[in-house]
Design an enzyme around this catalytic site. Structure first.
Site, PDB file in Angstrom:
ATOM      1  N   ARG A 177       0.502 -10.156  10.487  1.00 33.23           N
ATOM      2  CA  ARG A 177       1.840  -9.587  10.652  1.00 33.23           C
ATOM      3  C   ARG A 177       2.911 -10.630  10.378  1.00 33.23           C
ATOM      4  O   ARG A 177       4.076 -10.314  10.188  1.00 33.23           O
ATOM      5  CB  ARG A 177       2.080  -9.052  12.071  1.00 33.23           C
ATOM      6  CG  ARG A 177       1.100  -8.009  12.584  1.00 33.23           C
ATOM      7  CD  ARG A 177       1.000  -6.843  11.688  1.00 33.23           C
ATOM      8  NE  ARG A 177      -0.188  -6.961  10.836  1.00 33.23           N
ATOM      9  CZ  ARG A 177      -0.435  -6.172   9.818  1.00 33.23           C
ATOM     10  NH1 ARG A 177       0.412  -5.233   9.492  1.00 33.23           N
ATOM     11  NH2 ARG A 177      -1.526  -6.329   9.077  1.00 33.23           N
ATOM     12  N   LYS A 209       0.807  -1.209   0.000  1.00 38.27           N
ATOM     13  CA  LYS A 209       0.000   0.000   0.000  1.00 38.27           C
ATOM     14  C   LYS A 209       0.848   1.272   0.000  1.00 38.27           C
ATOM     15  O   LYS A 209       0.615   2.190  -0.787  1.00 38.27           O
ATOM     16  CB  LYS A 209      -0.905  -0.025   1.234  1.00 38.27           C
ATOM     17  CG  LYS A 209      -1.699   1.234   1.438  1.00 38.27           C
ATOM     18  CD  LYS A 209      -2.305   1.239   2.827  1.00 38.27           C
ATOM     19  CE  LYS A 209      -1.218   1.274   3.877  1.00 38.27           C
ATOM     20  NZ  LYS A 209      -1.731   1.416   5.245  1.00 38.27           N
ATOM     21  N   THR A 210       1.832   1.312   0.883  1.00 40.33           N
ATOM     22  CA  THR A 210       2.638   2.522   0.984  1.00 40.33           C
ATOM     23  C   THR A 210       3.364   2.805  -0.328  1.00 40.33           C
ATOM     24  O   THR A 210       3.479   3.950  -0.759  1.00 40.33           O
ATOM     25  CB  THR A 210       3.658   2.391   2.126  1.00 40.33           C
ATOM     26  OG1 THR A 210       2.965   1.977   3.296  1.00 40.33           O
ATOM     27  CG2 THR A 210       4.325   3.723   2.398  1.00 40.33           C
ATOM     28  N   GLN A 251      -9.041  -3.990   8.999  1.00 37.45           N
ATOM     29  CA  GLN A 251      -7.999  -3.610   9.948  1.00 37.45           C
ATOM     30  C   GLN A 251      -8.414  -2.411  10.789  1.00 37.45           C
ATOM     31  O   GLN A 251      -7.576  -1.697  11.337  1.00 37.45           O
ATOM     32  CB  GLN A 251      -6.690  -3.321   9.201  1.00 37.45           C
ATOM     33  CG  GLN A 251      -6.124  -4.564   8.534  1.00 37.45           C
ATOM     34  CD  GLN A 251      -4.826  -4.301   7.798  1.00 37.45           C
ATOM     35  OE1 GLN A 251      -3.832  -3.924   8.389  1.00 37.45           O
ATOM     36  NE2 GLN A 251      -4.845  -4.484   6.490  1.00 37.45           N
ATOM     37  N   ASP A 277      -4.328   8.080   4.668  1.00 35.86           N
ATOM     38  CA  ASP A 277      -3.886   6.728   4.962  1.00 35.86           C
ATOM     39  C   ASP A 277      -4.775   6.164   6.069  1.00 35.86           C
ATOM     40  O   ASP A 277      -5.290   6.915   6.895  1.00 35.86           O
ATOM     41  CB  ASP A 277      -2.424   6.799   5.420  1.00 35.86           C
ATOM     42  CG  ASP A 277      -1.761   5.450   5.338  1.00 35.86           C
ATOM     43  OD1 ASP A 277      -2.251   4.594   4.577  1.00 35.86           O
ATOM     44  OD2 ASP A 277      -0.754   5.250   6.034  1.00 35.86           O
ATOM     45  N   GLU A 278      -4.939   4.871   6.113  1.00 37.74           N
ATOM     46  CA  GLU A 278      -5.724   4.217   7.173  1.00 37.74           C
ATOM     47  C   GLU A 278      -7.114   4.850   7.299  1.00 37.74           C
ATOM     48  O   GLU A 278      -7.553   5.197   8.395  1.00 37.74           O
ATOM     49  CB  GLU A 278      -4.994   4.311   8.522  1.00 37.74           C
ATOM     50  CG  GLU A 278      -3.557   3.875   8.499  1.00 37.74           C
ATOM     51  CD  GLU A 278      -3.375   2.365   8.580  1.00 37.74           C
ATOM     52  OE1 GLU A 278      -4.362   1.632   8.365  1.00 37.74           O
ATOM     53  OE2 GLU A 278      -2.245   1.932   8.845  1.00 37.74           O
TER      54      GLU A 278
END
Length: 760
Positions: free
Chosen positions: A601, A33-34, A247, A216-217
């Site tokens: 993770r 994503k980043t 998330q 973001d998020e």
DNA sequence: ACGAATTTGATTTTT
DNA sequence: TCAAATTCGT
């Protein structure tokens, strides 16, 4: 141009190439994503968008600086504004705060400061709290603010006694804050949302200024943030949101998952891109995560997949109790490190609540495995730091009564409770700030001569500090420390703790100097800017990622991270769906997402565990396995009952995942070591005394922070030889932890330290 | 104003 | 259980 699109998959490319109009990037875990977001910014700039017109908003400073750095390396020299929501809010309020009745030199109160204000108000207004704690009441106010319910709009609900209290105290609290020219964290968003709503010209102007807004998020945004984003995307609806409803784990802090679920309704012409390919985890890990999260209803359908290998099956272990759980895990980690298959930093242990870390810590210590806990103890939150900064705050904003309270009698100068009470009364009666009341100390009735004199000289000090405000921050803080007598008091105290307080204060001075140097280079300095940084940027943002230690943290802290091997402990009813969240469907789904985040993770190996008997608040209680375990593909889990003594988990030769080296697993026994494992050779590699001699000559020569590396032997003129046990940050923010042979463990900001690599 | 004693109450914590 | 926060005593 072509290089920007290299190594991107179809969906990623689609997102990067999107220029105008709303965009929603639904990004599964580990989907790059980043990379997509930063490349998209670079692409925008290549398309002729001016960097000043791009605004990227994040939740954490860490995320902001990571994004900033990555954009910088893609398009050097372009100054895109990357900021946290709160810093953005602060910036907007410095410009337009007067529209909501806020002075431009306002102070930002942290949670404990604003709690202080709330307690005062509850007392002053004589509000019956009916057993509700200030924390609880503050929580209700905060929730209201997150939902953009202002003090004027708030209405008590008949069925809720708490809301009656809030209805009384919220307006009074808000008035008090405004009077003190102060805002809390929630205000930073609410005030901005409100001024955008009530001032169409300002809104239009900012909408025009920030043509391309990225968030973001997005799944973690609350109503206030939503309204801000919306307001900035009317005339130029180029809002790009990235996030993943699966998330969303901050609902309890006001995040509204509806924002992302209904993005398409809010922005009808939205282009939706799904990033579903996972580059992080093995197939087995991803399958477990995917099947679990499929039990949620409030989500967006995604089909996660990976080209990575199958990997080991996910393990599920039942231990008899928490000590065996912790011991078993610690022992396994120790064996893997000792056998050379893994480094300590490959491992992470996740748990739902902080209290669960205790047995794990004990076991790791006993096994001699180095570990670090990601803790919430922040530098600027320390008492001595806040004390010193309070002087500066007050110099910057004379209405800041909290800062007055905090600094007026620390160090003690004979202004006791009684005097403060009289002062308070006076200030209340005449509607002035405490500082202004103190100016008239000698004419306040009942005030002793002694107290009055103290107060007057204190006021003089504050005025002097204020007059220095245009100087360097270092000078301001230096003045405070010396003239307030703060450092003198600490120096003269025999207390061990005060010694370390003194060191912290010196570190603050160093930090200020560093800030001065940076602002000289890039502008935007000054006391207020420095203070703002202390309020909105906490030091835990860069914990030592490079340290070779096992990481222990709560599930909430894991977001955005990844580890080769993950242990998820205490998967028990009442703990992982937490007892306070499992009653309502909404809460239960969030708990499930929390598990999902934890699982995803893991890159190569995942072990989940629960115990049969857990010691909880002093009571031994039977534990029931988490209901989430029943929602996973159990036939694919490797289930182990740690009761049997001779288990050999790795008897079979599993396919090892992907490109990674095929390593040999030690055949670990799961039973707990009967005696403590040998300690790691911590002091290995220390410099000998003979090597120390040359150390001092290098004292003033500059050394780049980059020359230091993990495990390097170094020399300090004062502390002697030592070894770097942890490193973090980069450039001028690079910090190291050094274990000295003689002086114990100490931390340094490398650019300012006298630390040098050992010679030879 | 400080330290001792006791009471309380206990997820998670981006800012 | 245990640590933080408040109250108590000097």
């Amino acid at each position: 141009m072509t290089s920007l699109l290299e190594n991107l998959n179809e969906a990623q490319r689609e997102a990067v190439l999107h220029v105008d109009g709303p965009l929603l990037i639904l990004a599964g875990p580990g989907s790059g994503k980043t990379r997509v977001v930063t490349h998209r910014v670079a692409h925008l700039l290549e398309q002729g968008v001016r960097s000043r017109q791009v605004l990227a908003l994040t939740f954490t400073n860490k995320a902001a600086s990571e994004m900033r750095n990555r954009i910088q390396s893609l398009v050097p020299g372009e100054a895109v504004w990357v900021s946290t929501f709160h810093r953005f809010g602060a910036r907007m309020l410095r410009e337009h705060g007067e529209l909501v009745g806020l002075a431009p030199n306002f102070t930002i109160y942290d949670t404990s400061d604003s709690r202080q204000v709330l307690k005062r108000v509850l007392e002053a207004e004589r509000i019956h709290v009916m057993g509700y704690s200030p924390d609880r009441i503050a929580g209700a106010i905060s929730a209201a603010k997150n939902k953009l319910i202002t003090a004027d709009d708030y209405k008590a609900r008949r069925d809720s006694p708490l809301s009656e209290i809030v209805a009384q105290v919220y307006p009074a609290y808000q008035q008090r804050m405004l009077q003190s020219a102060a805002v809390d964290f929630d205000d930073l968003l609410m005030h901005v949302a409100s001024l955008l709503y009530h001032n169409p010209e300002v809104r239009a102007q900012l909408d025009d200024r920030f043509r391309y807004v990225l968030v973001d998020e997005y799944q973690d945004t609350n109503k206030a943030q939503y309204v801000i984003l919306k307001a900035l995307s009317v005339d130029h609806p180029n809002l790009a949101a990235t996030g993943d409803p699966d998330q969303s784990i901050y609902g309890w802090r006001g995040a509204d998952i509806t924002n992302i679920l209904e993005f398409e309704r809010d922005f009808p012409q939205v282009h939706v891109v799904r990033l579903e390919q996972n580059y992080r985890s093995t197939k087995s890990i991803l399958r477990v995560a995917d099947e679990l999260i499929a039990h949620n209803t409030r989500r967006k359908q995604k089909s996660l997949f990976t080209d990575n290998g199958e990997g080991r099956p996910v393990r599920l272990i039942a231990y008899a109790d928490q000590d065996l759980e912790a011991g078993g895990i610690a022992e396994e980690i120790r064996a893997a490190i000792e056998g050379g298959q893994r480094r300590a930093s490959d491992f992470a242990v996740f748990y739902r609540t902080n209290a669960l870390s205790r047995s794990m810590e004990r076991a790791l210590r006993a096994a001699g495995v180095p570990y670090q806990m990601v803790r919430g103890q922040e530098f600027y939150g320390r008492k001595e730091i806040k004390d010193v900064l309070a002087y500066c705050q007050l110099a910057n904003n004379s209405h800041d009564d909290v800062a007055f309270d905090r600094s007026v009698n620390s160090p003690t100068r004979g202004v006791g409770k009684k005097s403060i009470e009289r002062l308070n009364l006076h200030a209340y009666r005449y509607g002035t700030s405490l500082l202004d009341a103190a100016r008239q100390a000698d004419s306040i009735e009942g005030m002793t001569k002694r107290a009055a004199n103290s107060l007057l000289s204190y006021v003089k000090l504050i005025d002097e500090v204020a007059s220095l405000a245009s100087d360097s921050v270092e000078a301001v803080i230096g003045t405070v420390i010396e003239k307030s007598g703060y450092s003198k008091a600490l120096r003269e105290s025999g207390d061990e703790e005060d010694q370390s307080r003194l060191e912290n204060i010196e570190e603050l001075l160093t930090d200020a100097r560093q800030f001065d140097e940076q602002s000289e280079e890039f502008g935007d300095g000054g006391l207020e800017a420095y203070l703002e940084r202390t309020w909105l940027v906490n030091e835990t943002d860069d914990w030592e990622t490079e340290a070779d230690k096992v990481t222990l943290m709560t599930l909430h802290a894991t977001k955005g991270l990844e580890f080769p091997v993950v242990y998820l402990i205490a998967l028990e009813d009442g703990i992982l769906p937490h007892e306070r969240s499992r009653d309502n469907a909404e809460g239960l789904e969030e708990e499930r997402r929390l598990a999902f985040v934890g699982i995803t993770r893991a890159k190569e190996q995942l072990q989940m565990s629960y115990v049969r008997m857990r010691e909880y608040r002093g009571q031994r209680r039977m534990a029931i396995p988490s209901s989430f375990l029943m929602e996973m593909p159990r036939e694919q889990l490797e289930m182990v009952d740690a009761r049997s003594d001779d288990l050999d988990f790795y008897a079979d030769d599993y396919d090892t995942y992907g490109v990674d080296e095929q390593y040999e697993e030690p055949s670990t026994q799961i039973d707990v070591p009967k005696s403590p494992a040998p300690k790691l050779p911590v002091a290995a590699g220390l410099t000998t005394a003979a090597q120390l001699a040359g150390g001092k000559s290098t004292k003033h020569s500059k050394v780049s922070p980059d020359v230091f590396s993990l495990g390097m032997t170094v020399v300090h003129p004062e502390f002697g030889p030592g070894k770097i046990t942890a490193l973090g940050g980069s450039g001028s923010a690079r910090k190291a932890t050094v274990q000295f042979a003689a002086a114990g463990e100490r931390r340094f900001v490398l650019v300012h330290s006298q630390l040098r690599p050992a010679q030879g």
